[in-house]
Motif scaffolding. Sequence first.
Motif, PDB file in Angstrom:
ATOM      1  N   TYR A   1       0.849  -1.187   0.000  1.00  0.00           N
ATOM      2  CA  TYR A   1       0.000   0.000   0.000  1.00  0.00           C
ATOM      3  C   TYR A   1       0.887   1.240   0.000  1.00  0.00           C
ATOM      4  O   TYR A   1       2.073   1.168   0.312  1.00  0.00           O
ATOM      5  CB  TYR A   1      -0.905   0.014   1.241  1.00  0.00           C
ATOM      6  N   LYS A   2       0.308   2.368  -0.367  1.00  0.00           N
ATOM      7  CA  LYS A   2       1.045   3.630  -0.334  1.00  0.00           C
ATOM      8  C   LYS A   2       0.245   4.647   0.461  1.00  0.00           C
ATOM      9  O   LYS A   2      -0.976   4.544   0.569  1.00  0.00           O
ATOM     10  CB  LYS A   2       1.291   4.159  -1.748  1.00  0.00           C
TER      11      LYS A   2
ATOM     12  N   THR B   1       5.711   4.304   0.317  1.00  0.00           N
ATOM     13  CA  THR B   1       5.231   2.924   0.238  1.00  0.00           C
ATOM     14  C   THR B   1       5.293   2.286   1.614  1.00  0.00           C
ATOM     15  O   THR B   1       6.282   2.431   2.328  1.00  0.00           O
ATOM     16  CB  THR B   1       6.091   2.116  -0.749  1.00  0.00           C
TER      17      THR B   1
ATOM     18  N   LEU C   1      -3.437   4.543  -0.546  1.00  0.00           N
ATOM     19  CA  LEU C   1      -3.543   4.081  -1.926  1.00  0.00           C
ATOM     20  C   LEU C   1      -3.341   2.572  -1.972  1.00  0.00           C
ATOM     21  O   LEU C   1      -2.401   2.037  -1.377  1.00  0.00           O
ATOM     22  CB  LEU C   1      -2.504   4.780  -2.795  1.00  0.00           C
ATOM     23  N   GLU C   2      -4.238   1.914  -2.688  1.00  0.00           N
ATOM     24  CA  GLU C   2      -4.234   0.456  -2.769  1.00  0.00           C
ATOM     25  C   GLU C   2      -3.910   0.032  -4.198  1.00  0.00           C
ATOM     26  O   GLU C   2      -4.431   0.609  -5.148  1.00  0.00           O
ATOM     27  CB  GLU C   2      -5.627  -0.044  -2.376  1.00  0.00           C
ATOM     28  N   PRO C   3      -3.074  -0.999  -4.373  1.00  0.00           N
ATOM     29  CA  PRO C   3      -2.809  -1.472  -5.725  1.00  0.00           C
ATOM     30  C   PRO C   3      -4.035  -2.172  -6.307  1.00  0.00           C
ATOM     31  O   PRO C   3      -4.669  -2.996  -5.643  1.00  0.00           O
ATOM     32  CB  PRO C   3      -1.640  -2.440  -5.560  1.00  0.00           C
TER      33      PRO C   3
ATOM     34  N   TYR D   1      -2.318   2.462  -8.570  1.00  0.00           N
ATOM     35  CA  TYR D   1      -2.707   2.762  -7.196  1.00  0.00           C
ATOM     36  C   TYR D   1      -3.903   3.700  -7.195  1.00  0.00           C
ATOM     37  O   TYR D   1      -3.913   4.703  -7.908  1.00  0.00           O
ATOM     38  CB  TYR D   1      -1.535   3.361  -6.416  1.00  0.00           C
TER      39      TYR D   1
END
Length: 140
Positions: free
Chosen positions: A14-15, A25, A46-48, A123
């Motif tokens: 995740y970021k 990250t 932020l999720e991939p 993301y």
Amino acid sequence: FGAEVLFTSPTVPYKVRWKDGNVTTLEALDDWPDAAQLSREVSDILEPVVDIEVVTPREHVGACLEHLETARAQQTGIESTLDGRSIIACAAPWASVVDGLGERLAHASRGHATLAVDELPRYEAADVAKVDVLLNGEPV
């Protein structure tokens, strides 16, 4: 074969988009911002997300769609082929994919569904949270 095997959960990178514009990250859960940081300093987690395609016989489309919805996948298209199959296109969180989505889809379709995953995640802002589990007051 006598080999020792170590099983671990897959990690999903995740970021954090901070309010100052920086993006970092999260390599491990210990890097996750605490509650105070989340409210004061974090703009977004932020999720991939990856693009996926599920190919399944038409009679299993409903069951596959239910599993995709549970996996927080967003359907982007569906088409039927001349040979009685359907192709479902979605954007899905990488965490759902590595958590056995392909196996669940195969089970829902009695072994007939296939899952193709785009290799390059993007993301996107997500409504996710870290949950700490305590046993006798100690994190586990």
